[in-house]
Motif scaffolding. Sequence first.
Motif, short mmCIF file in Angstrom:
data_model
loop_
_atom_site.label_atom_id
_atom_site.label_comp_id
_atom_site.label_asym_id
_atom_site.label_seq_id
_atom_site.Cartn_x
_atom_site.Cartn_y
_atom_site.Cartn_z
N ARG A 66 0.88 -1.17 0.00
CA ARG A 66 0.00 0.00 0.00
C ARG A 66 0.92 1.22 0.00
NH1 ARG A 66 -2.86 -3.57 -0.76
NH2 ARG A 66 -4.90 -4.08 0.11
N SER A 67 0.42 2.35 -0.48
CA SER A 67 1.27 3.53 -0.56
C SER A 67 0.53 4.79 -0.14
CB SER A 67 1.82 3.70 -1.98
OG SER A 67 0.77 3.97 -2.90
N ALA A 68 1.31 5.79 0.26
CA ALA A 68 0.77 7.08 0.66
C ALA A 68 1.80 8.16 0.32
CB ALA A 68 0.47 7.10 2.17
N SER A 69 1.32 9.38 0.14
CA SER A 69 2.22 10.47 -0.26
C SER A 69 2.72 11.28 0.92
CB SER A 69 1.52 11.39 -1.26
OG SER A 69 0.36 11.97 -0.67
N ASN A 70 2.19 11.03 2.12
CA ASN A 70 2.67 11.74 3.31
C ASN A 70 2.25 10.98 4.56
OD1 ASN A 70 -0.04 12.76 4.25
ND2 ASN A 70 0.06 13.83 2.29
N ALA A 80 -0.64 7.98 5.37
CA ALA A 80 -0.09 6.69 5.82
C ALA A 80 -0.74 6.24 7.11
CB ALA A 80 1.42 6.79 5.98
N PHE A 81 -0.89 7.17 8.06
CA PHE A 81 -1.47 6.83 9.35
C PHE A 81 -2.91 6.37 9.20
CE2 PHE A 81 -2.47 7.17 13.84
CZ PHE A 81 -1.27 6.82 14.42
N GLU A 82 -3.62 6.93 8.23
CA GLU A 82 -5.00 6.54 7.99
C GLU A 82 -5.10 5.13 7.41
OE1 GLU A 82 -6.58 9.59 5.52
OE2 GLU A 82 -6.58 11.12 7.10
N LEU A 83 -4.05 4.66 6.75
CA LEU A 83 -4.05 3.33 6.15
C LEU A 83 -3.76 2.22 7.16
CD1 LEU A 83 -2.13 3.97 2.80
CD2 LEU A 83 -4.55 3.45 3.04
N THR A 111 7.86 13.22 12.22
CA THR A 111 6.58 13.37 12.91
C THR A 111 5.76 12.09 12.80
OG1 THR A 111 6.58 15.72 12.36
CG2 THR A 111 4.50 14.78 13.11
N PHE A 112 5.82 11.46 11.63
CA PHE A 112 5.08 10.22 11.40
C PHE A 112 5.58 9.10 12.32
CE2 PHE A 112 4.88 6.15 9.00
CZ PHE A 112 3.50 5.96 9.06
N ILE A 113 6.89 8.93 12.40
CA ILE A 113 7.41 7.83 13.22
C ILE A 113 7.09 8.07 14.69
CG2 ILE A 113 9.74 8.75 13.64
CD1 ILE A 113 10.82 5.93 13.29
N ARG A 114 7.06 9.32 15.12
CA ARG A 114 6.68 9.61 16.50
C ARG A 114 5.23 9.20 16.76
NH1 ARG A 114 9.38 15.67 16.62
NH2 ARG A 114 11.54 14.99 17.06
N ALA A 115 4.35 9.48 15.79
CA ALA A 115 2.94 9.09 15.93
C ALA A 115 2.79 7.58 15.97
CB ALA A 115 2.12 9.69 14.78
N VAL A 116 3.55 6.89 15.12
CA VAL A 116 3.48 5.42 15.07
C VAL A 116 3.97 4.81 16.38
CG1 VAL A 116 4.44 3.35 13.99
CG2 VAL A 116 3.67 5.26 12.56
N MET A 138 8.50 15.35 3.62
CA MET A 138 7.19 15.22 2.97
C MET A 138 6.28 16.34 3.44
SD MET A 138 6.42 11.12 3.34
CE MET A 138 6.49 11.20 5.16
N PRO A 139 5.27 16.72 2.64
CA PRO A 139 4.31 17.75 3.06
C PRO A 139 3.33 17.20 4.09
CG PRO A 139 3.67 16.83 0.94
CD PRO A 139 5.02 16.23 1.27
N GLN A 140 2.65 18.08 4.78
CA GLN A 140 1.60 17.79 5.76
C GLN A 140 2.14 17.10 7.02
OE1 GLN A 140 -2.34 16.53 4.44
NE2 GLN A 140 -1.66 16.70 2.31
N MET A 141 2.77 15.94 6.87
CA MET A 141 3.40 15.27 8.01
C MET A 141 4.68 14.61 7.53
SD MET A 141 2.12 12.10 10.48
CE MET A 141 0.77 12.98 11.26
N ASP A 142 5.82 15.09 8.02
CA ASP A 142 7.10 14.53 7.56
C ASP A 142 7.39 13.21 8.25
OD1 ASP A 142 8.15 15.04 10.12
OD2 ASP A 142 8.94 16.98 9.54
#
Length: 252
Positions: free
Chosen positions: A29-33, A37-40, A62-67, A55-59
């Motif tokens: 699966r793929s996402a552009s930001n 990705a978090f929604e998937l 920031t993404f890995i911190r959320a995960v 990346m735009p919106q969430m780099d």
Amino acid sequence: MARVLVVEDDVQLRENICEQLELNNHQVRSASNGVQAFELLPGFSPNLILCDIMMPQMDGITFIRAVKRHICYRSIPIIFLTAKVAQQDMIQGLEEGAVDYLFKPFLHKELLLKINNLTNLRTEFLLQQSAQSAVGNETEIQFVKSFTEQLERHLDDASLTAECMAQTMNMSLSALQRNLKKYLDRSFSEILRDYRLRRATAFLVRTDLSLQQIASRCGFSSLSYFSFCFKEVNGQSPLRYRQKHQLRANPD
């Protein structure tokens, strides 16, 4: 075969990576930001995440911190894709929990080897854990199984305490606390809250129950407390989480 989530804002590179992975029998699966990705994550449950940093919106950081903040996703290994090669950037990513880096431009063979090596290592580790449990940890297996069954049986009981759980399981409070520390390395209140939040997340995604009904069914004393706990773990309210999922599942 592994389930791989590719998070990359460069369309051509993202499609190229996905094509190579699919040709090698990986489910992709793929996402552009990071936001997409978090929604998937709830519907895909990847074994591995490949993630760009810029990346735009969430780099990526920031993404890995959320995960890593989310109980359901924190164990997913993340490999960063980046053109940045400064040592301090690498250190930051590793400190946040990334397991490896791929520096752009990279060879497809390098990408595939890293994915295969990492997923094979995790598979071997899980198999070893399973074998060890089957051989030497029957007591642990029975305790965790019984404890989990009682958590589910008392899911809607907002007054459930460690004392009540110990009595239900026919053991002393000290024995329950000792076993929780030994086998799960967490306190009763932490385990109970996380279990209820996982069940609540499933209700949000899979049912049309109201937020009040979900809060009550999952043992939260009030809707406001449920919302507070959910947002603390997921970074967004239950309503916002449900809306995002419904938008993803039913696009216009």
